[in-house]
Motif scaffolding. Structure first.
Motif, PDB file in Angstrom:
ATOM      1  N   MET A 184      -1.318  -2.158  23.253  1.00  0.00           N
ATOM      2  CA  MET A 184      -2.767  -2.041  23.312  1.00  0.00           C
ATOM      3  C   MET A 184      -3.422  -3.126  22.473  1.00  0.00           C
ATOM      4  O   MET A 184      -3.077  -3.295  21.309  1.00  0.00           O
ATOM      5  N   LYS A 185      -4.364  -3.805  23.063  1.00  0.00           N
ATOM      6  CA  LYS A 185      -4.971  -4.922  22.343  1.00  0.00           C
ATOM      7  C   LYS A 185      -6.323  -4.530  21.773  1.00  0.00           C
ATOM      8  O   LYS A 185      -7.232  -5.330  21.680  1.00  0.00           O
ATOM      9  N   ILE A 186      -6.456  -3.286  21.398  1.00  0.00           N
ATOM     10  CA  ILE A 186      -7.785  -2.844  21.003  1.00  0.00           C
ATOM     11  C   ILE A 186      -7.691  -1.937  19.777  1.00  0.00           C
ATOM     12  O   ILE A 186      -6.779  -1.140  19.662  1.00  0.00           O
ATOM     13  N   THR A 187      -8.617  -2.090  18.849  1.00  0.00           N
ATOM     14  CA  THR A 187      -8.584  -1.263  17.641  1.00  0.00           C
ATOM     15  C   THR A 187      -9.490  -0.053  17.828  1.00  0.00           C
ATOM     16  O   THR A 187     -10.313  -0.009  18.747  1.00  0.00           O
ATOM     17  N   ARG A 188      -9.327   0.901  16.925  1.00  0.00           N
ATOM     18  CA  ARG A 188     -10.141   2.115  17.006  1.00  0.00           C
ATOM     19  C   ARG A 188     -11.634   1.810  16.904  1.00  0.00           C
ATOM     20  O   ARG A 188     -12.448   2.387  17.613  1.00  0.00           O
ATOM     21  N   ASN A 189     -11.972   0.879  16.033  1.00  0.00           N
ATOM     22  CA  ASN A 189     -13.385   0.549  15.861  1.00  0.00           C
ATOM     23  C   ASN A 189     -13.971  -0.103  17.097  1.00  0.00           C
ATOM     24  O   ASN A 189     -15.078   0.233  17.531  1.00  0.00           O
ATOM     25  N   GLU A 190     -13.204  -1.056  17.659  1.00  0.00           N
ATOM     26  CA  GLU A 190     -13.677  -1.697  18.887  1.00  0.00           C
ATOM     27  C   GLU A 190     -13.858  -0.662  19.980  1.00  0.00           C
ATOM     28  O   GLU A 190     -14.832  -0.672  20.729  1.00  0.00           O
ATOM     29  N   TYR A 191     -12.889   0.255  20.039  1.00  0.00           N
ATOM     30  CA  TYR A 191     -12.946   1.260  21.096  1.00  0.00           C
ATOM     31  C   TYR A 191     -14.156   2.172  20.921  1.00  0.00           C
ATOM     32  O   TYR A 191     -14.839   2.495  21.890  1.00  0.00           O
ATOM     33  N   THR A 232      -0.260  -0.219  31.906  1.00  0.00           N
ATOM     34  CA  THR A 232       0.163  -1.538  31.433  1.00  0.00           C
ATOM     35  C   THR A 232       1.696  -1.613  31.351  1.00  0.00           C
ATOM     36  O   THR A 232       2.307  -2.557  31.853  1.00  0.00           O
ATOM     37  N   GLU A 233       2.280  -0.597  30.725  1.00  0.00           N
ATOM     38  CA  GLU A 233       3.742  -0.565  30.624  1.00  0.00           C
ATOM     39  C   GLU A 233       4.365  -0.584  32.013  1.00  0.00           C
ATOM     40  O   GLU A 233       5.358  -1.269  32.264  1.00  0.00           O
ATOM     41  N   TYR A 234       3.775   0.169  32.907  1.00  0.00           N
ATOM     42  CA  TYR A 234       4.328   0.255  34.261  1.00  0.00           C
ATOM     43  C   TYR A 234       4.293  -1.115  34.943  1.00  0.00           C
ATOM     44  O   TYR A 234       5.291  -1.554  35.517  1.00  0.00           O
ATOM     45  N   PHE A 235       3.175  -1.788  34.858  1.00  0.00           N
ATOM     46  CA  PHE A 235       3.068  -3.089  35.533  1.00  0.00           C
ATOM     47  C   PHE A 235       3.999  -4.110  34.881  1.00  0.00           C
ATOM     48  O   PHE A 235       4.637  -4.906  35.571  1.00  0.00           O
ATOM     49  N   ILE A 236       4.093  -4.069  33.558  1.00  0.00           N
ATOM     50  CA  ILE A 236       4.963  -5.033  32.874  1.00  0.00           C
ATOM     51  C   ILE A 236       6.422  -4.804  33.267  1.00  0.00           C
ATOM     52  O   ILE A 236       7.134  -5.729  33.638  1.00  0.00           O
ATOM     53  N   HIS A 237       6.863  -3.559  33.215  1.00  0.00           N
ATOM     54  CA  HIS A 237       8.293  -3.290  33.390  1.00  0.00           C
ATOM     55  C   HIS A 237       8.735  -3.185  34.846  1.00  0.00           C
ATOM     56  O   HIS A 237       9.902  -3.362  35.161  1.00  0.00           O
ATOM     57  N   SER A 238       7.806  -2.881  35.746  1.00  0.00           N
ATOM     58  CA  SER A 238       8.205  -2.797  37.150  1.00  0.00           C
ATOM     59  C   SER A 238       8.003  -4.134  37.848  1.00  0.00           C
ATOM     60  O   SER A 238       8.529  -4.356  38.936  1.00  0.00           O
ATOM     61  N   GLY A 239       7.235  -5.032  37.232  1.00  0.00           N
ATOM     62  CA  GLY A 239       6.936  -6.298  37.883  1.00  0.00           C
ATOM     63  C   GLY A 239       5.908  -6.163  38.999  1.00  0.00           C
ATOM     64  O   GLY A 239       5.584  -7.136  39.679  1.00  0.00           O
ATOM     65  N   LYS A 240       5.394  -4.972  39.196  1.00  0.00           N
ATOM     66  CA  LYS A 240       4.387  -4.756  40.241  1.00  0.00           C
ATOM     67  C   LYS A 240       3.014  -5.204  39.743  1.00  0.00           C
ATOM     68  O   LYS A 240       2.781  -5.349  38.548  1.00  0.00           O
ATOM     69  N   LYS A 277     -11.389   0.487  33.373  1.00  0.00           N
ATOM     70  CA  LYS A 277     -11.551  -0.819  34.018  1.00  0.00           C
ATOM     71  C   LYS A 277     -11.710  -1.933  33.003  1.00  0.00           C
ATOM     72  O   LYS A 277     -11.086  -2.995  33.103  1.00  0.00           O
ATOM     73  N   GLN A 278     -12.567  -1.680  32.003  1.00  0.00           N
ATOM     74  CA  GLN A 278     -12.784  -2.706  30.969  1.00  0.00           C
ATOM     75  C   GLN A 278     -11.489  -3.036  30.238  1.00  0.00           C
ATOM     76  O   GLN A 278     -11.161  -4.204  30.018  1.00  0.00           O
ATOM     77  N   MET A 279     -10.735  -1.994  29.891  1.00  0.00           N
ATOM     78  CA  MET A 279      -9.525  -2.227  29.102  1.00  0.00           C
ATOM     79  C   MET A 279      -8.419  -2.867  29.926  1.00  0.00           C
ATOM     80  O   MET A 279      -7.700  -3.740  29.436  1.00  0.00           O
ATOM     81  N   MET A 280      -8.293  -2.480  31.189  1.00  0.00           N
ATOM     82  CA  MET A 280      -7.252  -3.070  32.035  1.00  0.00           C
ATOM     83  C   MET A 280      -7.525  -4.560  32.260  1.00  0.00           C
ATOM     84  O   MET A 280      -6.618  -5.364  32.362  1.00  0.00           O
ATOM     85  N   GLU A 281      -8.801  -4.885  32.317  1.00  0.00           N
ATOM     86  CA  GLU A 281      -9.193  -6.281  32.429  1.00  0.00           C
ATOM     87  C   GLU A 281      -8.682  -7.060  31.203  1.00  0.00           C
ATOM     88  O   GLU A 281      -8.088  -8.120  31.318  1.00  0.00           O
ATOM     89  N   LYS A 282      -8.905  -6.466  30.034  1.00  0.00           N
ATOM     90  CA  LYS A 282      -8.462  -7.093  28.793  1.00  0.00           C
ATOM     91  C   LYS A 282      -6.947  -7.223  28.726  1.00  0.00           C
ATOM     92  O   LYS A 282      -6.416  -8.160  28.128  1.00  0.00           O
ATOM     93  N   LEU A 300      -8.169  -3.844  37.657  1.00  0.00           N
ATOM     94  CA  LEU A 300      -8.001  -2.854  38.720  1.00  0.00           C
ATOM     95  C   LEU A 300      -9.158  -2.972  39.699  1.00  0.00           C
ATOM     96  O   LEU A 300     -10.308  -2.776  39.329  1.00  0.00           O
ATOM     97  N   GLU A 301      -8.846  -3.317  40.943  1.00  0.00           N
ATOM     98  CA  GLU A 301      -9.928  -3.384  41.937  1.00  0.00           C
ATOM     99  C   GLU A 301      -9.920  -2.173  42.852  1.00  0.00           C
ATOM    100  O   GLU A 301     -10.902  -1.881  43.513  1.00  0.00           O
ATOM    101  N   ASN A 302      -8.771  -1.516  42.884  1.00  0.00           N
ATOM    102  CA  ASN A 302      -8.614  -0.419  43.843  1.00  0.00           C
ATOM    103  C   ASN A 302      -8.412   0.893  43.116  1.00  0.00           C
ATOM    104  O   ASN A 302      -7.615   1.723  43.514  1.00  0.00           O
ATOM    105  N   HIS A 303      -9.144   1.056  42.028  1.00  0.00           N
ATOM    106  CA  HIS A 303      -9.007   2.283  41.246  1.00  0.00           C
ATOM    107  C   HIS A 303      -9.886   3.387  41.808  1.00  0.00           C
ATOM    108  O   HIS A 303     -11.049   3.164  42.130  1.00  0.00           O
ATOM    109  N   ILE A 304      -9.306   4.561  41.945  1.00  0.00           N
ATOM    110  CA  ILE A 304     -10.085   5.739  42.336  1.00  0.00           C
ATOM    111  C   ILE A 304      -9.756   6.844  41.351  1.00  0.00           C
ATOM    112  O   ILE A 304      -8.578   7.117  41.098  1.00  0.00           O
ATOM    113  N   ASP A 305     -10.774   7.460  40.793  1.00  0.00           N
ATOM    114  CA  ASP A 305     -10.526   8.575  39.887  1.00  0.00           C
ATOM    115  C   ASP A 305     -10.759   9.880  40.645  1.00  0.00           C
ATOM    116  O   ASP A 305     -11.807  10.066  41.251  1.00  0.00           O
ATOM    117  N   CYS A 306      -9.753  10.762  40.587  1.00  0.00           N
ATOM    118  CA  CYS A 306      -9.875  12.040  41.310  1.00  0.00           C
ATOM    119  C   CYS A 306     -11.118  12.806  40.850  1.00  0.00           C
ATOM    120  O   CYS A 306     -11.755  13.502  41.635  1.00  0.00           O
TER     121      CYS A 306
END
Lengths: 149, 333, 117
Positions: free
Chosen positions: A1-8, B209-217, B239-244, B249-255
């Motif tokens: 995770m590249k984010i700290t608690r404060n940033e979050y 993130t772990e899934y994408f890194i380790h599966s290569g998907k 969305k914001q965090m996945m971007e970082k 994620l362009e095809n994200h749907i939340d139930c």
């Protein structure tokens, strides 16, 4: 995770919608004021029935409590409160709702362990700290003020 | 955390779900096996109602797959009630080996992932998994009595009244579970129990993130990446965090954003609860996969592992997210 | 008098709403704050003038409950002395709490909790 608690914490603040303050306050004002007007009307009614001043006040409070219980039972008080917020929370009807709703809710756990034990689960703190505050006042009145004169 | 590649894909051969009044008025109503206008489901208490709802769902599943309960090797399930009684009680009339699992709102993917490992590994031939939540049992346990007058904060999500079950088998025509990934506990210090989406989003990010890194998907390889119940706020944060993290994620749907019509049904922050992801899976996702409209998806339910006691003790909210990859056809493996 | 009750009562509720929306205070804490404030304001002699001005507008909000408690304490001490410290508060709030208890019990027998949508 590249984010700290404060940033979050900052991100969450930005992403979370705020309460519509003006509308909420308007609802609280109208409904809360309305309940007070009802209280005043009831007071006038009981005064006309020749209750003395303090008894008329008490009777109007009791009537408000009864009405609140009735509408809580029908499920209407909760529905109004969704819009009215503090307008239904702050008047004595809100106190009554806080007693009646757990009584209803915990009926399924029995009359003793449910209704009896849980009835004041929400309103309890109001009674506890209200009475305690009055006790502090009483101590001041009885022990401290007379000795200051 | 690692990605478990199931050597033998596990077939999802049947699914069922049951919902309450608000779900009946929602956009996914047509996909439910049964919807009750009475949230009591004809019972005397909300807890009994949730158990009844689970039993309706289970019965529907058994009938659809023309099963005999004795042929079911194991059932894994859970709900939000203390000691997961709704689920345990639902199984007391069945002769099915049962293991209760608590993952809060991540229960659906937690039980699916666990059962998929058991079935794929040949430990059992088949398994029922399921999850349920009930608005009223959740309100009285986690918040206040139902008739207590309180205003919902704009970030508060609405607990789905719903039970869902899925049947997993070694053989079958699919869809198939091909990979699973169990999440780790993540806590970025959120304490507001009325902002669950914000509490859970970091767990979703960690697992994805772990899934994408380790599966290569990559996210774009999927028709959709489903999350359980992040709701409005959590979805934005995801969305914001996945971007970082470098996996936009362009095809994200939340139930939690599709089970109700948020505007019309007055749930601006969206839905939540174990039953939320479960019912969207059974009422919408799996039928569309079976019909060929969706080929390949990720399904990841998120759970906030708090209790009323930890909230009162001012603890922050640790969360978790478990992921399963589901593909419609074996050719797409 | 009705208009005064409306405005004053409404404004007290607005104060509560502002506390809910702008602070992290839960409704239960706000109610406790209001009741204790009522006791303090009444003890300082600041609430009776508001009651004289707005009647139910100052008594129906839970702040008025605190006022009732403080007044009850004054009466009890004047009448009973030391034991009044112990009985004054409960005696003063007995009417409202008793009514809530009675109607709460009756309602619990007659009505089932209502689901919401």
């Amino acid at each position: 995770m590249k984010i700290t608690r404060n940033e979050y914490s900052d991100m969450v603040k930005k992403a979370s919608p705020n309460s519509p303050l003006a509308i909420n306050c308007l609802w609280a004002f109208v409904v809360g004021g309305g309940i007070c007007v009802l209280g005043e009307l009831l007071y006038g009614f009981y005064r006309n029935m020749n209750f003395i001043n303090s008894d008329a006040r008490l009777m109007s409070s009791i009537t408000l409590v009864g009405l609140s219980a009735f509408f809580t039972g029908l499920g209407w008080y909760g529905r109004l409160a969704k819009k009215a917020g503090a307008g239904t929370l702050v008047p004595i009807t809100g106190f009554a709702n806080a007693v009646v709703s757990p009584a209803m809710e915990f009926r399924s756990e029995g009359l003793i362990t449910g209704v009896g034990a849980k009835m004041f689960i929400i309103a309890g703190p109001v009674i506890v700290y209200g009475v305690l505050a009055s006790v502090v006042y009483g101590v001041v009145l009885y022990f401290i003020l007379p000795n200051m004169r | 955390m690692r990605v478990i590649d199931l050597k033998k894909p596990v077939a999802i051969t049947a699914w069922s779900c049951v919902g309450g009044k608000k779900e009946k008025e929602g956009p996914l109503a047509a996909g439910f096996d049964m919807l009750s206008s009475d949230d009591y489901f004809g019972q005397q208490s909300w807890e009994k109602a949730e158990t009844a709802m689970q039993k309706y769902s289970l019965r529907s599943l058994i009938e659809k797959r023309k099963l005999n309960a004795r042929d079911i090797d194991i059932a894994l399930g859970g709900d939000l009630c203390n000691q997961i009684t709704s689920t345990g009680f639902a199984y007391r009339d069945y002769m099915i080996p049962f293991g209760g699992m608590y993952g809060a709102c991540s229960t659906m993917s937690l039980t699916m992932a666990t059962a998929a490992c058991l079935v794929s590994g040949g430990v059992v031939n088949n398994a029922v998994v399921g999850a349920s939540s009930h608005f009223c049992t959740a309100e009285r346990q986690f918040r206040t009595p139902l008739d207590y007058g309180g205003k919902r904060t704009p970030t508060a999500q609405w607990t789905v009244t719903g039970a869902a079950n899925v049947f997993l088998e070694r053989e079958g025509k699919g869809p198939f579970i091909t990979k699973v990934c169990f999440g780790r506990i993540v806590d970025l210090g959120i304490t507001d129990a009325n902002n669950m989406g914000a509490a859970m989003a970091p767990a979703a990010v960690a697992t994805l993130t772990e899934y994408f890194i380790h599966s290569g998907k990559r996210p774009r390889e999927y028709d959709a990446v489903y999350t359980g119940d992040l709701g409005l706020v959590g979805s934005r944060l995801l969305k914001q965090m996945m971007e970082k993290e470098g996996f936009p994620l362009e095809n994200h749907i939340d139930c939690g954003m599709v089970i109700f019509d948020n505007e019309k049904q007055n749930v601006p922050a969206g839905a939540s609860g174990c039953g939320c992801s479960g019912c969207v899976l059974a009422a919408d996702i799996l039928p569309r996969m079976a019909a060929g409209h969706l080929k390949k998806i990720l399904f990841m339910a998120t759970g906030a592992l708090l209790s009323t006691t930890t909230t009162m003790q001012k603890e922050s909210i640790p969360s978790v997210a478990h992921l399963v990859e589901i593909v419609a056809d074996k050719e797409d493996l | 008098m009705l208009i005064k009750a409306f405005v004053v009562g409404g404004l007290i509720c607005v104060a509560g709403q502002l506390l809910i929306d702008l602070t992290k205070l839960t409704p239960a804490r706000i109610l406790v704050t209001f009741v204790v404030s009522g006791v303090v304001l009444s003890a300082l002699g600041l609430w009776q003038p508001v009651v004289d001005f707005a009647g139910a507008g100052a008594l129906v909000p839970i702040v008025g409950f605190g006022h009732t408690l403080a007044q009850g304490m004054e009466r009890a001490i004047a009448k009973e002395g030391l034991t009044g410290i112990f009985s004054g508060g409960f005696t003063a709030c007995a009417g409202g709490v008793g009514a809530s208890l009675i109607f709460g019990f009756i309602t619990s027998l007659l009505a089932r909790p209502n689901s919401q949508s």
